[in-house]
Scaffold this motif. Structure first.
Motif, short mmCIF file in Angstrom:
data_model
loop_
_atom_site.label_atom_id
_atom_site.label_comp_id
_atom_site.label_asym_id
_atom_site.label_seq_id
_atom_site.Cartn_x
_atom_site.Cartn_y
_atom_site.Cartn_z
N HIS A 1 24.62 9.37 8.78
CA HIS A 1 24.17 10.58 8.10
C HIS A 1 24.20 11.78 9.04
CE1 HIS A 1 21.56 13.25 5.71
NE2 HIS A 1 21.83 12.47 4.68
N GLU A 2 24.45 12.98 8.47
CA GLU A 2 24.51 14.20 9.28
C GLU A 2 23.19 14.47 10.01
OE1 GLU A 2 25.18 13.91 6.14
OE2 GLU A 2 27.14 14.73 5.65
N PHE B 1 16.90 5.38 -1.21
CA PHE B 1 16.19 4.23 -1.75
C PHE B 1 15.07 3.82 -0.80
CE2 PHE B 1 20.42 3.44 -3.70
CZ PHE B 1 20.04 3.31 -5.03
N ALA B 2 13.98 3.34 -1.38
CA ALA B 2 12.98 2.67 -0.56
C ALA B 2 13.58 1.38 0.00
CB ALA B 2 11.74 2.37 -1.38
N LYS B 3 13.05 0.92 1.12
CA LYS B 3 13.57 -0.31 1.72
C LYS B 3 13.28 -1.52 0.82
CE LYS B 3 12.91 -0.88 6.12
NZ LYS B 3 12.27 -1.20 7.45
N LEU C 1 9.92 1.58 -12.62
CA LEU C 1 9.77 2.96 -12.17
C LEU C 1 11.15 3.50 -11.86
CD1 LEU C 1 10.19 2.82 -8.84
CD2 LEU C 1 7.85 2.00 -8.93
N ASN C 2 11.22 4.82 -11.70
CA ASN C 2 12.49 5.47 -11.37
C ASN C 2 12.45 6.03 -9.96
OD1 ASN C 2 13.76 5.00 -13.81
ND2 ASN C 2 13.05 6.90 -14.73
N GLN C 3 13.57 5.89 -9.28
CA GLN C 3 13.77 6.57 -8.00
C GLN C 3 14.92 7.56 -8.16
OE1 GLN C 3 13.26 3.82 -4.29
NE2 GLN C 3 14.19 2.58 -5.88
N PHE C 4 14.74 8.74 -7.58
CA PHE C 4 15.84 9.70 -7.57
C PHE C 4 16.44 9.69 -6.18
CE2 PHE C 4 17.51 14.08 -6.97
CZ PHE C 4 18.51 14.01 -7.94
N VAL C 5 17.74 9.44 -6.12
CA VAL C 5 18.45 9.33 -4.84
C VAL C 5 19.43 10.48 -4.72
CG1 VAL C 5 19.98 7.92 -3.42
CG2 VAL C 5 18.18 6.83 -4.78
N ASN C 6 19.31 11.22 -3.63
CA ASN C 6 20.20 12.33 -3.30
C ASN C 6 20.46 12.23 -1.81
OD1 ASN C 6 21.45 14.74 -2.73
ND2 ASN C 6 19.92 16.05 -3.69
N SER C 7 21.46 11.45 -1.44
CA SER C 7 21.64 11.08 -0.04
C SER C 7 21.87 12.29 0.86
CB SER C 7 22.79 10.08 0.11
OG SER C 7 24.01 10.63 -0.39
N GLU D 1 27.14 5.10 2.92
CA GLU D 1 27.88 6.33 2.71
C GLU D 1 27.15 7.16 1.66
OE1 GLU D 1 31.72 5.48 1.15
OE2 GLU D 1 30.96 4.40 -0.59
N HIS D 2 27.56 8.42 1.52
CA HIS D 2 26.93 9.29 0.53
C HIS D 2 27.29 8.86 -0.89
CE1 HIS D 2 25.06 12.15 3.15
NE2 HIS D 2 26.19 12.49 3.74
N ILE D 3 26.34 9.05 -1.80
CA ILE D 3 26.59 8.83 -3.21
C ILE D 3 26.15 10.07 -3.99
CG2 ILE D 3 26.33 6.34 -3.05
CD1 ILE D 3 23.54 6.63 -4.26
#
Length: 788
Positions: free
Chosen positions: A771-772, A708-710, A696-702, A736-738
């Motif tokens: 994170h902010e 990410f799921a744990k 499956l695909n996960q979309f990550v936008n920190s 950190e942010h990606i």
């Protein structure tokens, strides 16, 4: 106001005009010796159109004259507009005259006793005359627009106008369109072109968003740094949440002379220009210019990123209000509108809570902690009240975004409800005027088509033409006696991702026209296909006038239904006018020799659908969609926890619909988002299916809170009740942010046979400490579950 019933014969007429007149127009020859028939099936649709079938038509040709009143500037201006429009559309040059010569003439008649609505007009066409009667010049202007939109768009010798009586007026007084020029700057010439297309569709308010964090665009002579410093940013963000920049200085502003020209240009077209000067937030460009107006004193720089900044005007500093009083003194001298828009939205309170001056202001005002209104909101309410008072003293009223309701509404404020309609309902119930502009339906910086890879890159989400057309500015929950406070509605064009004027036009059109019909005609029963048929015809005029406009609504429309018991997908194709559709399923380009669509298409294996519509002998753009089948595709699926309402879209079937989600589509329906909860999906595969991998695909936008799921866990079952684990693993923990990106997760294991599979993505406990928004819930954004 005089009201005219929507009679059955008029509805029948509308359909007749669309089906008959449009055909005759679209098939007209471009030869200038040919004639064509006018078509009253325009947008917005007039309130009442009654054909006089027993009377001869009016023939418009080079001998036709336009009568105007001698020594009357407005009458002359209106006649000039009409003559220019006719020449522009059909190439016929009409003469202007002050002498009523009896026949083959177009007349304007103003009589303030005709109707109380200043925008009302009565258009009467006989074989001898075209007469527009109105209460004011505005009504004449809208009658002229009706004539203009009824014209064909090819150079011809003459136009036959069927005898008709049209009685028309708008339902709502505020028919607005905004444009943000802070994030990207557009020339004064383009602003005039923008105003022209507003006039074409009877819109009467141009909301000019002139200031924001990313640039101050209006010359203020007393404060030259606003344009010297505040109008320039060092560079501009690339993409969303990327922290990458183009390295190119960017800027621009309008001189006061240019603003006066634009305001006058709009006035001549009966459009009011309302400026927006954003306070107390969205003011980083102000602080970069005059750092002493902030809570920290800086240093500040004009915003390079999109989004919201912590630095805002200091609410405890009296020099801020002196500055604003001076600015608004110059603003009201440039804009004669009743309203000044003061923003009031998205003002973060962090700086105020840490600022000694603001804390002293809170103490002096006696502001106390309240459950219903936090201290920061009460301080903002004080700020807005004070700004309103200074603007009221200048003879004007304020409009603010619905955040100005927080902490206590300013006494005379008009509310622009953008975070849905609840704010507008609240304000109207307290006798405040309201302009409805909900983000969900009327923000035009969103995609127009789910086929986002073939659309200009923009903010995200999906607001297609049909969704805009479905909007009703009067909420069903609002009591009848409070509906009078709904002044109208407005589409908003935010420009973060619209670097060129052509981008702006494309996002505006045709969606603005959909709202124009709602605000003018207010059809009680909307017929979307009827509207699109008329819009298709009007798009020919937009093309001729040189406006970019989206054609997605005129092409093939597809609807997908999933038979999970048979593992099949039913594809239903349609067009607004039932034009023939041809298609292929093997990825080859369709032609008129391909299969002709006649009934829903059923697929049960990987296929690439391509289809096209043929209209008037011309092929439209190809519509395509690829479906990739695996053992889970179109199978029954259940979710233990439901996605967040913002990312629910088509629900659980989204994970097994055979369509891959892309980076740009996570807000348009291709992904599901789970907020602070595990994603647990159980899929019924059928009889003892062999399985050796799941991906499956996960979309990550920190920066957007998409993490990410744990962990991921795969389980199998024979009965759907008792499950056995076959694979599991933990996932990366970000420190950190990606950059926003898609990550594929694939679990491979020894082949097992099962009737059911359960996939679990475990939610993280909250956004990490670095994170902010540390501690807030995080999203798991997931798409297609592939079982092999």
């Amino acid at each position: 106001m005089t009201h005219f019933p929507i009679l059955k014969r008029i509805i029948t007429l509308r359909l007749f005009l669309i089906t008959v007149f449009s055909i005759s127009l679209l098939s007209a020859c471009t030869n200038e010796n040919q004639s064509a028939k006018a078509d009253y099936s325009i947008i917005p649709l007039p309130q009442q159109v009654v054909l006089q079938s027993d009377k001869e038509p009016f023939i418009l040709d080079k001998s036709t004259k336009i009568l105007y009143l001698e020594n009357d500037n407005e009458s002359y201006q209106l006649a000039t507009f009409l003559a220019a429009y006719v020449k522009e559309c059909v190439g016929i040059e009409l003469q202007l005259t002050t002498k009523d010569e009896g026949e083959n003439i177009i007349k304007f008649q103003i009589d303030d006793a005709i109707d109380k609505n200043p925008d009302y007009y009565n258009l009467s066409i006989t074989n001898n005359h075209i007469i527009i009667q109105a209460t004011s010049g505005a009504g004449i202007f809208y009658g002229i627009q009706t004539l203009r939109k009824s014209l064909p768009v090819e150079n011809i010798n003459n136009v036959s106008f069927p005898a008709v009586v049209i009685k028309d007026y708008p339902k709502f007084s505020h028919r607005g369109v905004s444009l943000d020029v802070s994030r990207h700057f557009y020339s004064a010439d383009f602003i005039k072109k923008y105003i022209d297309v507003l006039a074409l569709f009877n819109m009467n308010v141009f909301h000019w968003h002139l200031t924001d964090d990313q640039g101050w665009r209006i010359e203020i002579k007393k404060y030259p740094n606003l344009t010297k410093i505040g109008s320039q940013r060092s560079e501009t963000a690339i993409d969303r949440h990327s922290e990458e920049y183009d390295g190119k200085p960017y800027g621009g502003f309008y001189t006061q002379e240019e603003i006066k020209e634009v305001v006058e240009y709009a006035r001549q077209r009966f459009i009011t220009v309302i400026p927006e000067i954003d306070v107390p937030g969205h003011t980083l460009a102000v602080l970069a210019s005059y750092p002493e107006l902030g809570c920290t004193g800086g240093p500040y720089q004009v915003g390079r990123d999109w989004g919201i900044y912590e630095d805002v005007l200091c609410a405890g500093n009296d020099s801020v209000f002196t500055f604003l009083d001076d600015v608004f003194t110059e603003v009201v001298a440039l804009f004669p509108a009743k309203y000044i828009h003061i923003g009031g939205d998205e003002c973060l309170k962090n700086r105020w809570m840490a600022c000694p001056k603001c804390q002293e202001r809170i103490k002096s005002l006696g502001i106390k902690v309240k459950k219903a209104a936090p201290v920061g909101e009460q301080l903002q309410s004080y700020f807005i009240h004070r700004v309103e008072e200074m603007i009221n003293k200048k003879g004007r009223s304020i409009i603010g975004w619905d955040e100005i309701l927080e902490g206590g509404i300013a006494p005379n404020a008009t509310i622009m409800s953008w975070r849905g309609t609840d704010g507008g309902i609240y304000a109207a119930n307290r006798d405040h005027d309201v302009i409805m502009t909900p983000e969900s339906h009327l923000y035009l910086d969103y995609y127009q088509s789910p086929d986002v890879d073939n659309e200009p890159y923009t903010f995200g989400w999906l607001t297609d033409l049909e969704k805009v057309y479905s909007f009703d500015p009067i909420p069903a929950e609002l009591e009848k006696d409070q509906q009078k406070h709904i002044l109208g509605g407005q589409v908003n064009v935010w420009a973060e991702y619209l670097p060129t004027s052509k981008n702006v036009e494309y996002m505006l059109l045709p969606r603005m026209a959909a709202l124009s019909e709602t605000l003018w005609s207010y059809p009680q029963e909307k017929d979307y296909n009827n509207f699109v048929a008329r819009m298709y015809r009007q798009s020919l005029l937009l093309d001729k006038l040189g406006y970019e406009n989206c054609k997605q609504a005129y092409g093939v429309q597809a609807k997908y239904d999933y038979n999970t018991e048979m593992s099949e997908i039913k594809i239903t194709l349609s067009t607004f006018d039932n034009a023939p559709i041809y298609y292929t399923l093997d990825g080859t380009a369709p032609t008129e020799k391909s299969l002709k669509y006649s009934e829903p298409i059923i697929i049960s294996k990987s296929s690439e659908l391509k289809s096209l519509v043929v209209r008037n002998g011309k092929q439209d753009n190809t519509y395509s969609k690829e479906f990739s089948f695996n053992k889970a595709t179109a199978r029954p699926i259940e979710l233990k926890n439901q996605p967040d309402k913002k990312y629910t879209f088509n629900g659980a079937v989204t994970l097994v619909d055979g369509q891959r989600g892309y980076k740009n589509s996570y807000r348009t329906g291709s992904w599901l988002g789970f907020l602070g909860e595990d994603m647990v999906a159980t899929i019924k595969l059928g009889d003892q299916v062999p399985i050796s991998s799941v991906k499956l695909n996960q979309f990550v936008n920190s920066r957007g809170g998409l993490f990410f799921a744990k962990s991921i866990k795969i389980e199998m079952s024979d009965d759907g009740k008792t499950f056995r684990e076959v694979s599991s693993k933990t996932q990366p923990i970000l420190n950190e942010h990606i950059k926003p990106q898609i990550f594929e997760v694939k679990e491979t294991f020894d082949t097992v046979k099962a009737n059911y599979i359960r996939v679990t993505l475990e939610a993280i406990d909250g956004l990490p400490s670095w994170h902010e928004k540390a501690g807030a819930m995080a999203y798991i954004m997931v798409d297609e579950i592939v079982v092999e």
